[in-house]
Every structure is written in C-alpha cells, then in structure tokens.
Motif scaffolding. Structure first.
Motif, PDB file in Angstrom:
ATOM      1  N   LEU A 226      34.648  -2.997 -24.913  1.00  0.00           N
ATOM      2  CA  LEU A 226      35.336  -2.196 -26.030  1.00  0.00           C
ATOM      3  C   LEU A 226      34.239  -2.034 -27.144  1.00  0.00           C
ATOM      4  CD1 LEU A 226      38.868  -4.207 -26.713  1.00  0.00           C
ATOM      5  CD2 LEU A 226      38.180  -1.908 -25.481  1.00  0.00           C
ATOM      6  N   THR A 227      33.349  -2.908 -27.459  1.00  0.00           N
ATOM      7  CA  THR A 227      32.404  -2.643 -28.360  1.00  0.00           C
ATOM      8  C   THR A 227      31.626  -1.564 -27.947  1.00  0.00           C
ATOM      9  OG1 THR A 227      32.266  -5.055 -28.902  1.00  0.00           O
ATOM     10  CG2 THR A 227      30.402  -3.694 -29.594  1.00  0.00           C
ATOM     11  N   GLU A 228      30.898  -1.486 -26.620  1.00  0.00           N
ATOM     12  CA  GLU A 228      30.121  -0.506 -26.096  1.00  0.00           C
ATOM     13  C   GLU A 228      30.897   1.025 -26.266  1.00  0.00           C
ATOM     14  OE1 GLU A 228      29.007  -1.542 -22.185  1.00  0.00           O
ATOM     15  OE2 GLU A 228      27.470  -2.922 -22.664  1.00  0.00           O
ATOM     16  N   PHE A 229      32.170   0.977 -26.157  1.00  0.00           N
ATOM     17  CA  PHE A 229      33.106   2.154 -26.141  1.00  0.00           C
ATOM     18  C   PHE A 229      32.759   2.877 -27.458  1.00  0.00           C
ATOM     19  CE2 PHE A 229      36.143   5.304 -25.313  1.00  0.00           C
ATOM     20  CZ  PHE A 229      37.181   5.225 -26.589  1.00  0.00           C
ATOM     21  N   LEU A 230      33.212   1.803 -28.291  1.00  0.00           N
ATOM     22  CA  LEU A 230      33.246   2.208 -30.000  1.00  0.00           C
ATOM     23  C   LEU A 230      31.845   2.830 -30.232  1.00  0.00           C
ATOM     24  CD1 LEU A 230      35.024  -0.830 -31.311  1.00  0.00           C
ATOM     25  CD2 LEU A 230      36.096   1.742 -31.145  1.00  0.00           C
TER      26      LEU A 230
ATOM     27  N   SER B 138      29.719   4.253 -28.331  1.00  0.00           N
ATOM     28  CA  SER B 138      29.260   5.386 -27.690  1.00  0.00           C
ATOM     29  C   SER B 138      30.182   6.696 -27.992  1.00  0.00           C
ATOM     30  CB  SER B 138      29.329   5.124 -26.032  1.00  0.00           C
ATOM     31  OG  SER B 138      30.652   4.905 -25.855  1.00  0.00           O
ATOM     32  N   ARG B 139      31.366   6.303 -28.767  1.00  0.00           N
ATOM     33  CA  ARG B 139      32.215   7.307 -28.977  1.00  0.00           C
ATOM     34  C   ARG B 139      31.798   8.421 -29.940  1.00  0.00           C
ATOM     35  NH1 ARG B 139      36.385   8.249 -32.620  1.00  0.00           N
ATOM     36  NH2 ARG B 139      35.647   6.410 -33.857  1.00  0.00           N
ATOM     37  N   ALA B 140      31.951   9.763 -29.554  1.00  0.00           N
ATOM     38  CA  ALA B 140      31.463  10.787 -30.307  1.00  0.00           C
ATOM     39  C   ALA B 140      32.478  11.062 -31.393  1.00  0.00           C
ATOM     40  CB  ALA B 140      31.129  12.000 -29.640  1.00  0.00           C
ATOM     41  N   ASP B 141      32.371  12.236 -32.302  1.00  0.00           N
ATOM     42  CA  ASP B 141      33.233  12.598 -33.055  1.00  0.00           C
ATOM     43  C   ASP B 141      34.440  12.898 -32.454  1.00  0.00           C
ATOM     44  OD1 ASP B 141      31.253  15.641 -34.046  1.00  0.00           O
ATOM     45  OD2 ASP B 141      32.645  15.053 -32.229  1.00  0.00           O
ATOM     46  N   THR B 142      35.167  13.318 -33.406  1.00  0.00           N
ATOM     47  CA  THR B 142      36.633  13.816 -32.990  1.00  0.00           C
ATOM     48  C   THR B 142      36.716  14.973 -32.247  1.00  0.00           C
ATOM     49  OG1 THR B 142      37.119  15.072 -35.073  1.00  0.00           O
ATOM     50  CG2 THR B 142      37.633  12.949 -35.099  1.00  0.00           C
ATOM     51  N   LEU B 143      35.589  15.755 -32.036  1.00  0.00           N
ATOM     52  CA  LEU B 143      35.562  17.077 -31.429  1.00  0.00           C
ATOM     53  C   LEU B 143      35.433  16.841 -29.798  1.00  0.00           C
ATOM     54  CD1 LEU B 143      33.382  19.557 -33.588  1.00  0.00           C
ATOM     55  CD2 LEU B 143      35.662  19.427 -33.252  1.00  0.00           C
ATOM     56  N   HIS B 144      35.042  15.634 -29.546  1.00  0.00           N
ATOM     57  CA  HIS B 144      34.668  15.357 -28.046  1.00  0.00           C
ATOM     58  C   HIS B 144      36.039  15.309 -27.372  1.00  0.00           C
ATOM     59  CE1 HIS B 144      36.470  11.520 -29.098  1.00  0.00           C
ATOM     60  NE2 HIS B 144      36.579  11.135 -27.576  1.00  0.00           N
ATOM     61  N   ALA B 145      37.322  15.466 -27.946  1.00  0.00           N
ATOM     62  CA  ALA B 145      38.537  15.446 -27.493  1.00  0.00           C
ATOM     63  C   ALA B 145      38.599  16.428 -26.402  1.00  0.00           C
ATOM     64  CB  ALA B 145      39.671  15.296 -28.247  1.00  0.00           C
ATOM     65  N   ARG B 146      37.866  17.784 -26.719  1.00  0.00           N
ATOM     66  CA  ARG B 146      37.785  18.908 -25.921  1.00  0.00           C
ATOM     67  C   ARG B 146      36.591  19.124 -25.208  1.00  0.00           C
ATOM     68  NH1 ARG B 146      41.070  23.078 -28.242  1.00  0.00           N
ATOM     69  NH2 ARG B 146      41.979  22.388 -30.344  1.00  0.00           N
ATOM     70  N   ASN B 147      35.719  18.116 -25.148  1.00  0.00           N
ATOM     71  CA  ASN B 147      34.429  17.979 -24.293  1.00  0.00           C
ATOM     72  C   ASN B 147      34.333  16.812 -23.375  1.00  0.00           C
ATOM     73  OD1 ASN B 147      33.668  20.326 -25.754  1.00  0.00           O
ATOM     74  ND2 ASN B 147      32.903  18.883 -27.322  1.00  0.00           N
TER      75      ASN B 147
ATOM     76  N   ARG C  89      33.996   7.426 -21.382  1.00  0.00           N
ATOM     77  CA  ARG C  89      34.333   6.704 -20.434  1.00  0.00           C
ATOM     78  C   ARG C  89      34.490   4.882 -20.762  1.00  0.00           C
ATOM     79  NH1 ARG C  89      35.423   7.280 -15.341  1.00  0.00           N
ATOM     80  NH2 ARG C  89      34.629   9.389 -15.292  1.00  0.00           N
ATOM     81  N   LEU C  90      35.562   4.598 -20.547  1.00  0.00           N
ATOM     82  CA  LEU C  90      35.784   3.075 -20.908  1.00  0.00           C
ATOM     83  C   LEU C  90      36.470   2.363 -19.430  1.00  0.00           C
ATOM     84  CD1 LEU C  90      35.976   0.434 -22.298  1.00  0.00           C
ATOM     85  CD2 LEU C  90      38.285   1.387 -22.890  1.00  0.00           C
ATOM     86  N   GLY C  91      35.406   1.818 -18.636  1.00  0.00           N
ATOM     87  CA  GLY C  91      35.516   1.397 -17.377  1.00  0.00           C
ATOM     88  C   GLY C  91      35.572   2.553 -16.392  1.00  0.00           C
ATOM     89  N   ASP C  92      36.661   2.622 -15.625  1.00  0.00           N
ATOM     90  CA  ASP C  92      36.608   3.643 -14.654  1.00  0.00           C
ATOM     91  C   ASP C  92      37.498   4.739 -15.226  1.00  0.00           C
ATOM     92  OD1 ASP C  92      35.203   2.304 -12.922  1.00  0.00           O
ATOM     93  OD2 ASP C  92      37.204   1.127 -12.223  1.00  0.00           O
ATOM     94  N   ILE C  93      37.765   4.906 -16.493  1.00  0.00           N
ATOM     95  CA  ILE C  93      38.699   5.956 -16.935  1.00  0.00           C
ATOM     96  C   ILE C  93      38.047   6.605 -18.050  1.00  0.00           C
ATOM     97  CG2 ILE C  93      41.065   6.340 -18.268  1.00  0.00           C
ATOM     98  CD1 ILE C  93      42.176   3.720 -16.743  1.00  0.00           C
ATOM     99  N   GLN C  94      38.192   7.863 -18.092  1.00  0.00           N
ATOM    100  CA  GLN C  94      37.769   8.897 -19.068  1.00  0.00           C
ATOM    101  C   GLN C  94      38.783   9.262 -20.041  1.00  0.00           C
ATOM    102  OE1 GLN C  94      34.590   9.822 -18.599  1.00  0.00           O
ATOM    103  NE2 GLN C  94      34.215  11.085 -20.078  1.00  0.00           N
ATOM    104  N   TYR C  95      38.438   8.566 -21.069  1.00  0.00           N
ATOM    105  CA  TYR C  95      39.504   8.963 -22.452  1.00  0.00           C
ATOM    106  C   TYR C  95      39.066  10.008 -23.665  1.00  0.00           C
ATOM    107  CZ  TYR C  95      41.710   4.267 -21.317  1.00  0.00           C
ATOM    108  OH  TYR C  95      42.439   3.349 -20.594  1.00  0.00           O
TER     109      TYR C  95
ATOM    110  N   ALA D  80      44.298   8.914 -21.530  1.00  0.00           N
ATOM    111  CA  ALA D  80      43.664   9.024 -20.356  1.00  0.00           C
ATOM    112  C   ALA D  80      43.434  10.582 -20.021  1.00  0.00           C
ATOM    113  CB  ALA D  80      44.134   8.128 -19.151  1.00  0.00           C
ATOM    114  N   ARG D  81      42.322  11.082 -19.860  1.00  0.00           N
ATOM    115  CA  ARG D  81      42.241  12.276 -19.407  1.00  0.00           C
ATOM    116  C   ARG D  81      42.737  12.622 -18.034  1.00  0.00           C
ATOM    117  NH1 ARG D  81      38.597  15.963 -17.288  1.00  0.00           N
ATOM    118  NH2 ARG D  81      38.596  18.134 -18.188  1.00  0.00           N
ATOM    119  N   GLU D  82      42.633  12.058 -17.114  1.00  0.00           N
ATOM    120  CA  GLU D  82      42.699  12.143 -15.910  1.00  0.00           C
ATOM    121  C   GLU D  82      44.416  12.496 -15.554  1.00  0.00           C
ATOM    122  OE1 GLU D  82      40.927   9.909 -16.916  1.00  0.00           O
ATOM    123  OE2 GLU D  82      39.253  10.356 -15.658  1.00  0.00           O
TER     124      GLU D  82
END
Length: 706
Positions: free
Chosen positions: A227-231, A233-242, A246-252, A275-277
């Motif tokens: 969870l710390t690594e996810f936080l 590496s998380r980009a700004d709010t625009l990454h929801a379109r890009n 990834r957190l584990g095996d799931i792209q969020y 989850a994007r998938e």
C-alpha cells in the motif's frame, strides 16, 4: 351501435398509432446504438469510471462532513450544560476527568480532552494520568479559545487518522473558560460502509513531515508495504484516463483527496479506487449480447404493441373518465368497477388507489362540513382579541427574573413566556388535566400547543414525573396523520407541561354540543380515521385508556386528530391516590355520576369500572361509545345513581331502554344507519371477548360500508 363502432374505431386508431410510433422509435434507437457503439464504447467507459470516482469521492467527503457535524452537535449540547460550566469554574481535575469520560460516551467519540482558559490540558479521557500539557499553540485549541468552533483532521503516528472538533466552554457572556475537544477515528467500519455504498475501494493515509504517505486504513487486502508503494507511485488525478496504477496483480483507476488540520496543514487524505479490468471486461462481454438483445427487442416490441394497446388503452380511458369526473367535484364516482376485469395488475392497483383517494376526499369533506361551526345567533358577539400584557413574564428561565414568581399556577396571560422559550398566544381549552394554550416556540419559530398539567396529578408522587416521561417516550413513536404528535415534556417552577402539535380546529365534544347527531357520512369518516389511529397505536403496544370526544379534534382540513396518548394511565394513577372528597372539592369529579370511579365513566368499559387495567379492548369500547354519541347526539350511558349506571354498562337493561330518543325521526335515522349502528354496537359489547379482536379488524368492517 353507432357509438360502439366509433369507440372501436378510436381504439384501433390508437393501436395503429402506437404500433407505428413505437416501431419507428425502437428501430431508430437500435440503429443509432449499433452504429455508434464501437466508436464511443471506450470513451464512455473512461467517462463513466471518472464520474463514478468523482461521485464516490464526493460521497466519502460528504460522509466525513456528516460525521463531523454529528460530533460537533453532540459536543455543542454537552458544553451548553450549566452544570458542566460551573464544574469548569472550579477546575477540580478528578471532576473534569469524569466529565471528559462522560463526554466521550455521550457524544459517541473515541476520546475527548478538556483544557483550561490558557490552553493547558486538564484531563484526557483515554489517558487519565496525563495533564498539564500546554496546547494553546495548537490551531485547533487556539481557535476555540478565540471563541470559534474549530474542526479538522489529525494523525497519531503513521497509522491513525482522526477527525476532531473543538468547542469553547463559555457562559452566555464572557471569554471561554476552557476548550472541549472530541475526536472520532476513521476506522475500518467507516471504510467498509463507504465501500458498500459506493462500490469502490478506499485507502486512507497519513502524511509525515517529509511528505511521505503511510496507509492508515484500507478496504483492499494488501500488505502495508504494498500500500505504501502504491501511494508513492500513484500519479495525479488525470491518470484515471491513462491506465491507472498497479497494486499487486490489479490495475486500479483512482482519485485522491487531501485532508487538512484546523490550521490548514495537510495531514493526510484518502484515495478512491476501481479495478480497471472490471469495466473493460464488462463492456467487452456485453457487446454481443447487447446486439442480440436489441434485435430481439425490436421483434418483441412490434408484437407487444397490439397487446399493450388492447389491455391498456381501454381501461386507461375508463380511469381517465373517472379522474375527470372527480376533478369536477363528483366524489361519488368509483374507478374500480370498470377495471376489475382488466388483466393488468398495475391498472387494477391504480384504480384501487384512485378509489382510496376519492374515499379519503369524501371523508374529509364530510368532517369539514361538521367541523365548520357557525355562531349560535347572528348577533353573537365576536371573541375578544388577545391583549398584550404590559409586562412579559418568563417561567422556568435560567436568567434572573425581573419579577420573581413563587406560585405561577396554571393560568398564563397572552404574551407570557414559559421556560424562557414558549410565548403564550392564548388559551385553547381546559379540562381535568389542566389548560391547553396556543404558543410560539421561539427556538424553531413554529406554532405549537402547550398543555399545562395540574401539578398535583404529576408532581404529587416522586416517581410520577419520571413515569410520565417513560409513557410519553413510548407515545412519541407513534407517527400517523390522525394522532397528535407529542414533542416534549418539561417543568418550569413546579409547573409540568407538555408541548405538542397544534391542531387548528374544534373538539368533537364542541361539535356534538353545537350540532347534535351527525350525518352518516361524517360518523363513518370519523370511525375510519379514529380506528386507523388506534390500529397504529396498538401495533406499537400503546393504549390510550381515556378516549372521549374532548380528546378528539377535527382540523380545518377534515382530519380527526387523537390527543393525550401516554397521559391517561398516569393521571388515573394520580387520581387513585386521592380521596373522592378531594376530587369533588377541586371540581374534577364527574358531574352526572356521583360516586363513579376515576377516569371518564361514560366512556369506560365495564371491566375498567371494576378495576381492571386499560387495554386495546377498552379503547375499542370507548371508540364505540364515542361513535354512538355521534350517531345519536347524546351520551349513551346516563343514570341517577351509580348502581343504575353500572347496570347499564353491564348490559342489564335492554337496547330499547337505552335508546334516549323514541321519536319517529330518530327511529328513521336508526333504520337508515342500521348497518353502521350494528358495527358500533359490536364495539360496545359489555363482554370484552365479544368485541372485535383488534382495531384493524374493526376498521375493515367500517371500510366495507363505503
């Protein structure tokens, strides 16, 4: 025959139009969807996910605001307690600690602490041994010491995120004597509630002095390191379109919001994830079934149009005609009959609802007619307008009064103020329990009714007032249009009083006194509304115990209102504790029935007269006596001696003897209302086991007379 052919032509014309119109619309929609689906599917997916994330984030933010308002509201009530303020003035640490612990329980906080006027900690509920810490520099405390309510988020270490509110502890005037701070932890229970309501995952995090984010709570089952690594590496709010993160095996796909302290410092935040998938797989899987469903829909729609027109348009025309007649004032119309044979359940239900509405309007119209009282003589004097007194007096106020009132009694002039809150406008009525006033609640700005109770009925016994609170707490659960809602109970200078809904209308006793016997329509309407109210009360386990015309009000809109739920049982107990001579001496003994038992004997069931407690069956008996009085204009049971009175109650005299008016006109009225009288007489059966089993059953019998 010509009219029938014309109606048939119109019906087929409507069917044809419906067939062609629906077919064209469905075909055009299907063609547009299929042509544009492939081009717009992915764009629609991205837009939908973004909207869902934004809506979920807004929902979480609003939920946090609601939690803060709840916390603030509880704390506000707590600090307004005069005893709490006087305790702060003494600043005895043990007492303040007890108050901090009490505040935690009462407000629903996780912990609370209290400081003095300098911002120095006096007591903390979760750390009893801690005190003397200077907190005046903390923005949350400093702002409250300045006289303003403060709120914000805070963090304890890297794993705990909480909300906090700080309220100044002040008298009505003057500087704060200290600060009460209440906190509420953002825990897993809150997160899982948010997930169930938004269908999104959440991560709440704290932010340290170096700007690194640390997970505090999450709905995703992952290690703290992941969870710390996810936080990080998380980009700004625009990454929801890009593509998302990834957190584990799931792209969020995610959207973040910051949380700040009372001083404006960013202490952490939360992230909403999807989850994007899931979205992509769902859209891909839906393409083929959607095409098949759309083509099938065209064929089914074309075939169903004729059937819909056949089974809907005919009954709809009948219902439309019934509604039109009702709109023109014809309340004798019934929509149910022409639709009984319709196979469309919705139309059948709609017609039944229409019939219920018309019946309700008819009942209201009947009660409005009887409730519209005219002066007894054309030259009758108009009622004297309310006069404003020269000096306003306040009963039960916390502030010192300009004029001390040692024994205010029950009578208040217009303009008087009760309990420093209610401005008396005028007297509405009076009876054995006390006096009812119309008043203005100055806090909420609404007109209410206040019933000032006789102190000897409520305050004579040390436990009576508490028992009355319990009874009224139960009665307040009743929510029905035919029940007067009780708001609160209070006491001011040894004068107990109730506040309740104000009903602008006349009592049934006044109406019967002015009009005598009422019409069949009015009695039937009254019976349905009264038994409807009793059905709800009995379903909640509440028995009235003292039904009589004085307790039944009819407002200007034709609604019957039952009042005094929760009071009768206690008052009977208070009366039992006093001698008969005392009752006669203060004028509350029954006028016509010397030596009768407490209560209102004319409306009491035989079992009550011999000492049995009130029950649902005694309420039904009283309702029957009231309705009989509406039919005849006279009280059913009158006698010169208590023995004769009890004999009538127990059914020792025949029905013919009990009829008070043997005139031809009364006999004709009895014959016309035979079915109604039979049901009323069933309610008045001397044997409780032979009365209807419930108010709901009795109501159904009256409903069958419509």
């Amino acid at each position: 025959m010509h009219a029938t052919d014309e109606n048939t032509a119109r019906s087929w014309s409507l069917t044809t139009r419906a067939f062609v119109g629906i077919s064209l619309v469905v075909s055009a929609v299907v063609a547009a969807i299929v042509a544009s689906f492939a081009v717009t599917a992915r764009r629609a997916e991205a837009d939908a996910v973004q909207r869902n994330l934004e809506q979920s984030g807004q929902f979480v933010s609003l939920s946090l605001q609601a939690s803060r308002r709840t916390l603030e509201g509880g704390a506000r009530v707590f600090v307004k307690n005069p005893n709490f303020f006087s305790l702060m003035a003494s600043q005895q640490r043990e007492d303040v600690l007890d108050r901090a612990i009490e505040a935690t329980d009462q407000i629903g906080a996780n912990w609370a602490f209290i400081t003095d006027a300098a911002g120095v900690l006096i007591a903390k509920s979760d750390e009893p041994g801690v005190s003397g810490v200077a907190m005046g520099h903390v923005p949350l405390v400093a702002g409250a010491l300045g006289g303003q309510i403060q709120s914000g988020f805070g963090a304890s270490g890297d794993t705990m995120l909480f909300q906090a509110v700080a309220l100044p502890i002040t008298a009505k005037r003057g500087a704060p004597e200290g600060v009460l701070v209440a906190t509420l932890v953002v825990d897993s229970v809150f997160l899982h509630d948010m997930k169930s309501w938004t269908a999104s995952d959440l991560i709440f995090f704290t932010r340290d002095a170096n700007g690194r984010d640390h997970p505090a709570a999450s709905t995703i089952h992952a290690s703290a390191r992941d969870l710390t690594e996810f936080l990080a590496s998380r980009a700004d709010t625009l990454h929801a379109r890009n593509g998302g993160t990834r957190l584990g095996d799931i792209q969020y796909l995610s959207l973040g919001t910051s949380l700040i302290t009372a001083g404006g410092e960013e202490v952490g935040g939360f992230v909403v994830l999807r989850a994007r998938e899931n979205g992509v797989a769902t859209l891909a899987a839906l393409k083929t079934p959607l095409k098949i469903a759309l083509v099938t829909g065209i064929l089914v729609t074309l075939a169903a149009t004729v059937a819909v027109s056949r089974f809907v348009t005919g009954p709809t025309r009948s219902l439309t005609a019934a509604v039109s007649r009702a709109a023109r004032g014809d309340l004798t119309i019934r929509a149910h009959a022409p639709l009984v044979t319709s196979s469309t359940q919705e139309l059948h239900d709609l017609s039944s609802a229409f019939d219920a509405l018309v019946n309700d309007l008819r009942d209201k119209e009947a009660l409005i007619a009887v409730g519209r009282l005219e002066p007894s003589a054309p030259d009758a004097p108009a009622p004297e307008p309310l006069r404003t007194p020269r000096a306003v007096r306040a009963i039960g106020a916390r502030m010192p009064l300009a004029r001390q009132i040692n024994n205010p009694g029950l009578v208040f002039d217009a303009g008087s103020v009760l309990a420093n809150r209610y401005t008396i406008h005028g007297e509405v009525g009076r009876g054995g329990l006390g006096i009812v006033y119309r008043a203005l609640d100055r806090v909420i700005g609404e007109t209410i009714a206040i019933k000032v109770l006789r102190p000897e009925l409520v305050l004579a016994d040390a436990s009576a007032f508490e028992q009355l609170k319990i009874e009224l707490r139960i009665a307040r659960r009743l929510s029905h249009r035919n029940i007067v809602r009780t708001h609160d109970i209070g006491e001011a200078d040894d004068v107990p009083f109730l506040t309740m809904e104000f009903v602008d209308g006349a009592s049934l006793a006044t109406i019967i006194h002015a009009r005598g016997a009422l019409s069949r329509a009015a009695v039937l309407a009254m019976a349905k509304q009264l038994l409807g109210a009793l059905s709800v009360a009995h379903d909640h386990g509440v028995v009235h115990g003292d039904l009589k015309p004085q307790n039944l009000l009819i407002d200007a809109n034709g609604l019957l209102k039952v009042t005094d739920f929760g009071v009768a049982r206690l008052v009977r107990g208070a009366r039992n504790s006093r001698s008969k001579s005392e009752l006669i001496e203060d004028g509350r003994a029954p006028a016509r029935l010397t030596g009768a038992v407490v209560g209102t004997p004319e409306y009491m069931a035989p079992e009550q007269l011999i000492g049995e407690p009130s029950s649902q069956q005694t309420d039904l008996y009283a309702a029957g006596v009231v309705l009989k009085e509406c039919l005849t204009g006279n009280t059913s049971y009158q006698a010169d001696t208590p023995v004769a009175f009890v004999a009538r109650k127990l059914g020792a005299e025949s029905a013919e003897t009990r009829d008070d008016d043997p005139s031809a006109q009364a006999t004709a009225a009895q014959t016309a209302n035979g079915d109604l009288r039979a049901i009323v007489e069933g309610l008045m059966n001397p044997r409780a086991d032979l009365r209807p089993a419930s108010a709901r059953l009795a109501l159904s019998r009256f409903m069958s007379l419509d």
